[in-house]
Design a protein around this motif. Structure first.
Motif, PDB file in Angstrom:
ATOM      1  N   ASN A 177      18.893   9.154 -13.777  1.00  0.00           N
ATOM      2  CA  ASN A 177      17.477   9.366 -14.073  1.00  0.00           C
ATOM      3  C   ASN A 177      16.646   9.541 -12.799  1.00  0.00           C
ATOM      4  O   ASN A 177      15.718  10.356 -12.759  1.00  0.00           O
ATOM      5  CB  ASN A 177      16.933   8.183 -14.890  1.00  0.00           C
ATOM      6  CG  ASN A 177      17.427   8.173 -16.316  1.00  0.00           C
ATOM      7  OD1 ASN A 177      17.896   9.189 -16.823  1.00  0.00           O
ATOM      8  ND2 ASN A 177      17.340   7.026 -16.974  1.00  0.00           N
ATOM      9  N   LEU A 178      16.993   8.763 -11.760  1.00  0.00           N
ATOM     10  CA  LEU A 178      16.314   8.928 -10.476  1.00  0.00           C
ATOM     11  C   LEU A 178      16.513  10.344  -9.937  1.00  0.00           C
ATOM     12  O   LEU A 178      15.573  10.987  -9.461  1.00  0.00           O
ATOM     13  CB  LEU A 178      16.846   7.928  -9.460  1.00  0.00           C
ATOM     14  CG  LEU A 178      16.306   6.505  -9.501  1.00  0.00           C
ATOM     15  CD1 LEU A 178      17.071   5.624  -8.514  1.00  0.00           C
ATOM     16  CD2 LEU A 178      14.828   6.467  -9.173  1.00  0.00           C
ATOM     17  N   ALA A 179      17.736  10.825 -10.027  1.00  0.00           N
ATOM     18  CA  ALA A 179      18.034  12.170  -9.542  1.00  0.00           C
ATOM     19  C   ALA A 179      17.209  13.214 -10.280  1.00  0.00           C
ATOM     20  O   ALA A 179      16.673  14.151  -9.674  1.00  0.00           O
ATOM     21  CB  ALA A 179      19.530  12.455  -9.694  1.00  0.00           C
ATOM     22  N   GLN A 180      17.096  13.046 -11.585  1.00  0.00           N
ATOM     23  CA  GLN A 180      16.328  14.006 -12.373  1.00  0.00           C
ATOM     24  C   GLN A 180      14.853  13.989 -11.985  1.00  0.00           C
ATOM     25  O   GLN A 180      14.225  15.051 -11.835  1.00  0.00           O
ATOM     26  CB  GLN A 180      16.495  13.702 -13.864  1.00  0.00           C
ATOM     27  CG  GLN A 180      15.854  14.736 -14.768  1.00  0.00           C
ATOM     28  CD  GLN A 180      16.155  14.467 -16.231  1.00  0.00           C
ATOM     29  OE1 GLN A 180      16.430  13.340 -16.634  1.00  0.00           O
ATOM     30  NE2 GLN A 180      16.104  15.506 -17.040  1.00  0.00           N
ATOM     31  N   ARG A 181      14.302  12.789 -11.782  1.00  0.00           N
ATOM     32  CA  ARG A 181      12.882  12.688 -11.439  1.00  0.00           C
ATOM     33  C   ARG A 181      12.591  13.219 -10.038  1.00  0.00           C
ATOM     34  O   ARG A 181      11.508  13.762  -9.785  1.00  0.00           O
ATOM     35  CB  ARG A 181      12.414  11.227 -11.540  1.00  0.00           C
ATOM     36  CG  ARG A 181      12.369  10.687 -12.946  1.00  0.00           C
ATOM     37  CD  ARG A 181      11.483   9.465 -13.037  1.00  0.00           C
ATOM     38  NE  ARG A 181      11.938   8.366 -12.204  1.00  0.00           N
ATOM     39  CZ  ARG A 181      12.824   7.451 -12.587  1.00  0.00           C
ATOM     40  NH1 ARG A 181      13.373   7.522 -13.791  1.00  0.00           N
ATOM     41  NH2 ARG A 181      13.165   6.461 -11.789  1.00  0.00           N
ATOM     42  N   LEU A 182      13.556  13.065  -9.132  1.00  0.00           N
ATOM     43  CA  LEU A 182      13.320  13.419  -7.735  1.00  0.00           C
ATOM     44  C   LEU A 182      13.881  14.785  -7.358  1.00  0.00           C
ATOM     45  O   LEU A 182      13.760  15.208  -6.210  1.00  0.00           O
ATOM     46  CB  LEU A 182      13.927  12.343  -6.826  1.00  0.00           C
ATOM     47  CG  LEU A 182      13.265  10.961  -6.906  1.00  0.00           C
ATOM     48  CD1 LEU A 182      14.116   9.918  -6.192  1.00  0.00           C
ATOM     49  CD2 LEU A 182      11.866  11.005  -6.290  1.00  0.00           C
ATOM     50  N   GLY A 183      14.492  15.476  -8.305  1.00  0.00           N
ATOM     51  CA  GLY A 183      15.037  16.790  -8.012  1.00  0.00           C
ATOM     52  C   GLY A 183      16.275  16.738  -7.142  1.00  0.00           C
ATOM     53  O   GLY A 183      16.441  17.552  -6.221  1.00  0.00           O
ATOM     54  N   ALA A 184      17.150  15.771  -7.402  1.00  0.00           N
ATOM     55  CA  ALA A 184      18.340  15.563  -6.587  1.00  0.00           C
ATOM     56  C   ALA A 184      19.600  15.636  -7.445  1.00  0.00           C
ATOM     57  O   ALA A 184      19.536  15.680  -8.675  1.00  0.00           O
ATOM     58  CB  ALA A 184      18.272  14.203  -5.884  1.00  0.00           C
ATOM     59  N   LYS A 185      20.735  15.638  -6.790  1.00  0.00           N
ATOM     60  CA  LYS A 185      22.026  15.589  -7.462  1.00  0.00           C
ATOM     61  C   LYS A 185      22.590  14.180  -7.308  1.00  0.00           C
ATOM     62  O   LYS A 185      22.643  13.652  -6.187  1.00  0.00           O
ATOM     63  CB  LYS A 185      22.993  16.604  -6.856  1.00  0.00           C
ATOM     64  CG  LYS A 185      24.378  16.603  -7.506  1.00  0.00           C
ATOM     65  CD  LYS A 185      25.282  17.662  -6.872  1.00  0.00           C
ATOM     66  CE  LYS A 185      26.655  17.649  -7.532  1.00  0.00           C
ATOM     67  NZ  LYS A 185      27.564  18.677  -6.949  1.00  0.00           N
ATOM     68  N   PRO A 186      23.029  13.538  -8.407  1.00  0.00           N
ATOM     69  CA  PRO A 186      23.551  12.179  -8.286  1.00  0.00           C
ATOM     70  C   PRO A 186      25.024  12.163  -7.870  1.00  0.00           C
ATOM     71  O   PRO A 186      25.802  13.037  -8.262  1.00  0.00           O
ATOM     72  CB  PRO A 186      23.386  11.615  -9.701  1.00  0.00           C
ATOM     73  CG  PRO A 186      23.515  12.818 -10.589  1.00  0.00           C
ATOM     74  CD  PRO A 186      22.920  13.974  -9.823  1.00  0.00           C
ATOM     75  N   PHE A 187      25.380  11.171  -7.084  1.00  0.00           N
ATOM     76  CA  PHE A 187      26.764  10.926  -6.700  1.00  0.00           C
ATOM     77  C   PHE A 187      27.061   9.449  -6.936  1.00  0.00           C
ATOM     78  O   PHE A 187      26.176   8.602  -6.795  1.00  0.00           O
ATOM     79  CB  PHE A 187      26.993  11.257  -5.223  1.00  0.00           C
ATOM     80  CG  PHE A 187      26.814  12.705  -4.875  1.00  0.00           C
ATOM     81  CD1 PHE A 187      27.873  13.592  -4.963  1.00  0.00           C
ATOM     82  CD2 PHE A 187      25.580  13.180  -4.461  1.00  0.00           C
ATOM     83  CE1 PHE A 187      27.714  14.931  -4.633  1.00  0.00           C
ATOM     84  CE2 PHE A 187      25.399  14.517  -4.122  1.00  0.00           C
ATOM     85  CZ  PHE A 187      26.479  15.398  -4.223  1.00  0.00           C
TER      86      PHE A 187
END
Length: 217
Positions: free
Chosen positions: A76-86
């Motif tokens: 969810n953090l990745a989605q909000r911040l425009g990032a890719k999660p690892f």
């Protein structure tokens, strides 16, 4: 959602803190294709265990609650911040979190061979990472190896079965020692990790350490 071209370290730290996570380091070299900066995330202490133990994942009785929580929260953090999660789980193949940790210059090899973090000590744990397609700079986000100024180095003699050494880790001896009555590693967490002075100031609850030790066992 924060526009990815505007996301900076303050944005990440603010969003992560809402889920009791902290930025544990930045990596700007040798990142995956399409990623300019890796932001490593670890538990924000004190208070992480109380926050996590109220989650659906912890209470539903299914396997791997912390990994599932991490997938949801970091995703969810990745989605909000425009990032890719690892994530450090879910392989093979596995993401190179150990390499990233050392490249961040906030995690180092300790005298017992374990990674030690400038903030978390030997209680270092990564719940995930965010990969950004733009560079996030920080001129003052590098730490110092706490072992360099730790005169007594109590971690070296803390293992009841001497399973840990700079050159090796005797996993079988470590696991078998957890059943010994004189050992409190299973109920309190690894004694080597607990003896680290930085670990002692980090604020991790014994319940969380016991959770990790049960999973390890």
């Amino acid at each position: 959602m924060v526009n990815r071209t505007q996301t900076n370290l303050d944005d990440v730290e603010r969003e992560a803190a809402a889920s009791h996570l902290s930025v544990f380091g930045l990596v700007n070299d040798d990142t995956p294709d399409g990623v300019e900066t890796i932001v490593l995330l670890g538990p924000r202490e004190p208070g992480f265990w109380a926050f996590f133990s109220c989650s659906v994942e912890y209470k539903d009785g299914r396997a791997d609650p912390l990994d599932r929580w991490s997938s949801r929260v970091v995703g969810n953090l990745a989605q909000r911040l425009g990032a890719k999660p690892f994530f450090p789980f879910g392989g093979p193949p596995y993401q190179p979190f150990t390499t990233w940790a050392r490249a961040s210059k906030r995690a180092f090899i300790s005298p017992v061979g374990l990674l030690v973090h400038d903030q978390a000590g030997l209680m270092i744990s990564y719940r995930g990472a965010l990969g950004f397609s733009h560079t996030i700079e920080s001129t003052d986000f590098f730490g110092e190896n706490p072992c360099d100024t730790c005169g007594d180095q109590p971690c070296v003699s803390a293992c009841p079965v001497s399973a840990l050494a700079a050159e090796s880790y005797d996993v079988s001896s470590c696991k078998s020692s957890l059943e010994e009555p004189q050992s409190d590693c299973l109920s309190m967490g690894c004694n080597v990790r607990r003896m680290c002075p930085v670990s002692q100031s980090y604020g991790r609850q014994p319940e969380q350490s016991a959770f990790h030790m049960r999973a390890f066992k």
